[in-house]
Design an enzyme around this catalytic site. Structure first.
Site, mmCIF file in Angstrom:
data_model
loop_
_atom_site.group_PDB
_atom_site.id
_atom_site.type_symbol
_atom_site.label_atom_id
_atom_site.label_comp_id
_atom_site.label_asym_id
_atom_site.label_seq_id
_atom_site.Cartn_x
_atom_site.Cartn_y
_atom_site.Cartn_z
ATOM 1 N N ASP A 359 22.602 76.378 -3.874
ATOM 2 C CA ASP A 359 22.524 76.640 -5.013
ATOM 3 C C ASP A 359 21.456 75.543 -5.488
ATOM 4 O O ASP A 359 21.634 74.252 -5.139
ATOM 5 C CB ASP A 359 23.780 76.310 -5.859
ATOM 6 C CG ASP A 359 23.767 76.350 -7.188
ATOM 7 O OD1 ASP A 359 23.500 77.334 -7.793
ATOM 8 O OD2 ASP A 359 23.853 75.364 -7.787
ATOM 9 N N GLU A 395 18.312 79.126 -2.848
ATOM 10 C CA GLU A 395 18.187 79.767 -4.597
ATOM 11 C C GLU A 395 16.747 78.925 -4.978
ATOM 12 O O GLU A 395 16.981 77.698 -5.096
ATOM 13 C CB GLU A 395 19.040 79.420 -5.266
ATOM 14 C CG GLU A 395 19.134 79.842 -6.722
ATOM 15 C CD GLU A 395 20.055 79.397 -7.610
ATOM 16 O OE1 GLU A 395 20.312 80.391 -8.542
ATOM 17 O OE2 GLU A 395 20.688 78.349 -7.520
#
Length: 718
Positions: A359, A395
């Protein structure tokens, strides 16, 4: 009230515990069968106390860890067994202006805890300052937080893995399936009720059978590291459903364990592997649940605030925030980098997972401030003999300067390609100037990935993910509808690149419903027939809707759970996706590991050719036409990038894809190839379930390409 004999024996056993010197490494709690070694890094602390708690939460024993080596406080507690609950109280200076936030009245979670039991029962005691003070976080609060704190737990890490083997799916064959542990099985009627919404439920036969029949290879789980429900959400009757609020990087989230044991997670991985599928974890090493200077003190903040977090150089009372959550983990500090590496290795070696999706990975690649693909984080992973061999997915953005780094990660990484998502959405909703961009993204985004030895599979192609509309909602709503989140519909993305096909939300208009199904088939067909690594959002294969909610992070409810009572339309869509994935797996030309470049071989065959509706090769003028909506691509079967056992180029079927984003039908002239062999129509998204009426077509014939549709042909090898 009299104590039971069992309670008396337990109390006597605890009184018999005694503290020995122990070892500074490994960090955390390590049970050896006779006792447990405890080790905690706290570089500027004055004193560390190790506190043990009964299952009802009350403290039963406390030891001061007087031994320290390299800033690691340690001790061995003989007699302390697996299952014991514990926490730390760390003493030191409380000077927020200098970045020091020690407060021994706060019971703290072990950063290396392998299990965390219980949840936060929110109260003012969880904050190290008086909540109503005029000087905010400067007035120290000395209320004891222990009664409302989760507890770290000593674990026995033994587990019978048997003959478990990681599937090691090659990148060219990988198909990701992003899904939430609870949402997948919570409402499944064939999963035993006690297992619904749990690790055991995910690994149950009905769920695994669905995934195997679907054809995906790698299950990408939303965060399962132990996390906290924000106080604001709890007070509103909501939960942090997605789990991007980590507090423990080694502990699996216990709310997903039917048996209340970390071994349930291990058994899930073992069962998923036995089904031939990989387990990928979405991990959040960019921030923690402790928030900014006004956030709670639960773990890192009270142990070594200035080490674990990036503090403002101008005023260390405040936190650097690249993440939008209030804090940023200090990953370029050696101790924090070691914590991240230790955590990742633990999940691979002890939990047998197959990879990680990071993330806000740009944050982890920042040095002092700027993103650096030579950063210590990337270097540590690249040289690690364990971690360099698993799947690493980025990401590729954060909220800092130059935070969007798609294409900027080093070799060995793949990235969620947001430019692919935007191009595909824009084309199918009818935007201008989209044909050229669509072609680049369908060919693997060489403009982003061809440099530094990267390849098409480094592009993780996605159209929808957990954050945003589901596929069905993408074609059913122009606007977000997040009222259930309690923020007056202010949360969530407002620019969704969506199109509702003529009505907002659910409708009885059969023409609109049919168009929405067709648009879903268009988007899915584009996804699975593009070069790169496809990612399917769990539930899109059955047309799952969230009622227009594009930010279901707090919706632990029917909004987020799968509804397994499928309508005929949903069953038809599922069958279509199964057929698409099966087709992709049978076509090596769709799974290249090198880029298409327009190369022409000795027989005059080009690896990829693009055509207009007249069957002519696209010109520069045609590419630049703003209102161009119709195009075809041909992937030559002589250029699959595969070779046989003798090193000879392996021929396969040639693929021809007709794409019409126009609102009107277009007669499309089929181009010649391989001495005028017939083209076989395999998919037509304008037909129910995508089945073409007629299969055999000759070069030069005009195919009636329906409005807003995609047709796929194959031709036998030449």
């Amino acid at each position: 009230m009299k104590k039971s004999s069992g309670e008396k024996r337990a109390a006597e056993a605890v009184r018999a515990w005694h503290l020995e010197a122990g070892q500074a490494y490994p960090l955390g709690a390590t049970f050896d069968g006779n006792g447990t070694n405890f080790a905690l890094y706290a570089s500027t602390a004055d004193k560390v106390e190790l506190c043990f708690h009964a299952p009802d939460g009350h403290e039963i024993r406390r030891f001061e860890l007087s031994r320290r080596l390299h800033h690691v406080w340690h001790g061995y507690v003989r007699g302390c067994s697996a299952g014991t609950l514990y926490g730390y109280r760390v003493h030191g200076s409380h000077q927020p202006e200098e970045g020091q936030r020690f407060n021994p009245s706060k019971l703290l979670i072990d950063p290396y805890a392998k299990a965390i039991v219980g949840s936060v029962d929110w109260s003012p005691a969880h904050y190290d300052y008086e909540l109503d003070a005029v000087d905010e976080d400067l007035a120290q609060n000395n209320d004891d937080s222990a009664p409302g704190m989760p507890k770290s737990q000593v674990v026995d890490e033994s587990f019978d893995w048997g003959d478990d083997q990681p599937p090691q799916v090659p990148w060219r064959d990988t198909i990701f399936y992003e899904v939430h542990v609870k949402g997948l099985s919570q409402s499944h009627p064939e999963v035993p009720e006690a297992q619904r919404g749990t690790y055991a439920g995910l690994a149950s036969p009905p769920v695994l059978n669905h995934l195997k029949k679907l054809g995906v290879t790698s299950i990408e789980l939303l965060p399962v590291h132990a996390f906290i429900d924000d106080q604001r959400l709890v007070e509103s009757g909501l939960r942090n459903y997605w789990g991007y609020n980590t507090i423990g990087f080694f502990a699996p989230e216990m709310r997903y364990s039917a048996a209340g044991s970390i071994n349930e997670f291990k058994q899930m991985v073992k069962d998923v592997h036995a089904a031939g599928l990989e387990v990928i974890l979405d991990v959040v090493y960019n921030h923690t649940a402790e928030g900014n200077h006004l956030g709670p003190t639960l773990c890192f903040k009270g142990i070594d605030n200035a080490t674990y977090y990036r503090l403002s150089p101008e005023d260390p009372r405040y936190y650097v925030d690249y993440t939008g959550t209030g804090n940023t983990l200090n990953s370029h500090h050696p101790v924090v980098l070691r914590l991240i590496m230790d955590s990742l290795r633990y999940w691979v070696t002890q939990m047998h997972v197959d990879g990680f999706r990071f993330d806000l990975a740009t944050t982890l690649g920042r040095s002092a401030s700027a993103f650096d693909h030579h950063s210590s984080f990337f270097a540590a992973l690249a040289q690690d003999p364990v971690l360099s061999r698993v799947k690493l997915i980025a990401e590729p953005w954060d909220l800092g300067d130059n935070g969007y780094q798609v294409g900027g990660f080093p070799p060995g990484w793949v990235e969620w390609n947001g430019l692919y998502r935007d191009a595909v959405r824009d084309f199918w909703r009818g935007q201008e100037h989209t044909v050229a961009e669509l072609s680049r993204r369908m060919c693997g985004s060489s403009d982003l990935y061809e440099h530094r030895g990267r390849c098409p599979t480094d592009s993780v192609n996605l159209i929808t993910v957990h954050d945003g509309f589901t596929l069905r909602d993408l074609v059913s709503y122009n606007d977000k509808h997040n009222e259930a989140n309690g923020e007056d519909n202010r949360d969530g993305e407002s620019h969704n690149r969506s199109w509702n096909c003529g009505a907002e939300g659910e409708t009885d208009d059969e023409a609109i419903r049919a168009l929405r199904l067709q648009q879903q088939r268009n988007l899915l067909t584009t996804l699975f027939l593009s070069q790169g690594t496809p990612l399917l959002l769990g539930g899109d294969e059955v047309g799952r809707s969230q009622g227009g909610n594009n930010n279901g992070y707090c919706q632990d409810s029917e909004i987020s759970w799968f509804d397994w009572n499928l309508t005929p339309d949903q069953q038809g869509l599922l069958a279509y996706v199964q057929r698409l994935i099966e087709f992709r797996k049978a076509q090596p030309g769709l799974r290249r590991t090198d880029f298409l470049d327009g190369h022409i071989d000795e027989d005059g065959h080009r690896d990829v050719t693009w055509f207009d509706a007249e069957g002519r090769e696209m010109t520069t003028e045609a590419w630049e036409e703003p209102e161009a909506r119709t195009v075809a691509s041909m992937f030559c079967g002589r250029h699959t990038g595969e070779y046989d056992e003798h090193g000879r180029r392996a021929n396969a079927e040639t693929l021809l894809m007709l794409i019409n984003g126009h609102h009107e039908d277009v007669p499309f002239t089929l181009p010649p190839h391989y001495e005028q062999k017939d083209w076989t129509a395999r998919f037509d998204t304008s037909h129910d379930h995508g089945q073409p009426d007629q299969q055999a077509w000759r070069a030069g014939e005009a195919y009636p390409l329906a409005a807003r549709s995609m047709v796929v042909f194959t031709q036998e090898p030449g």
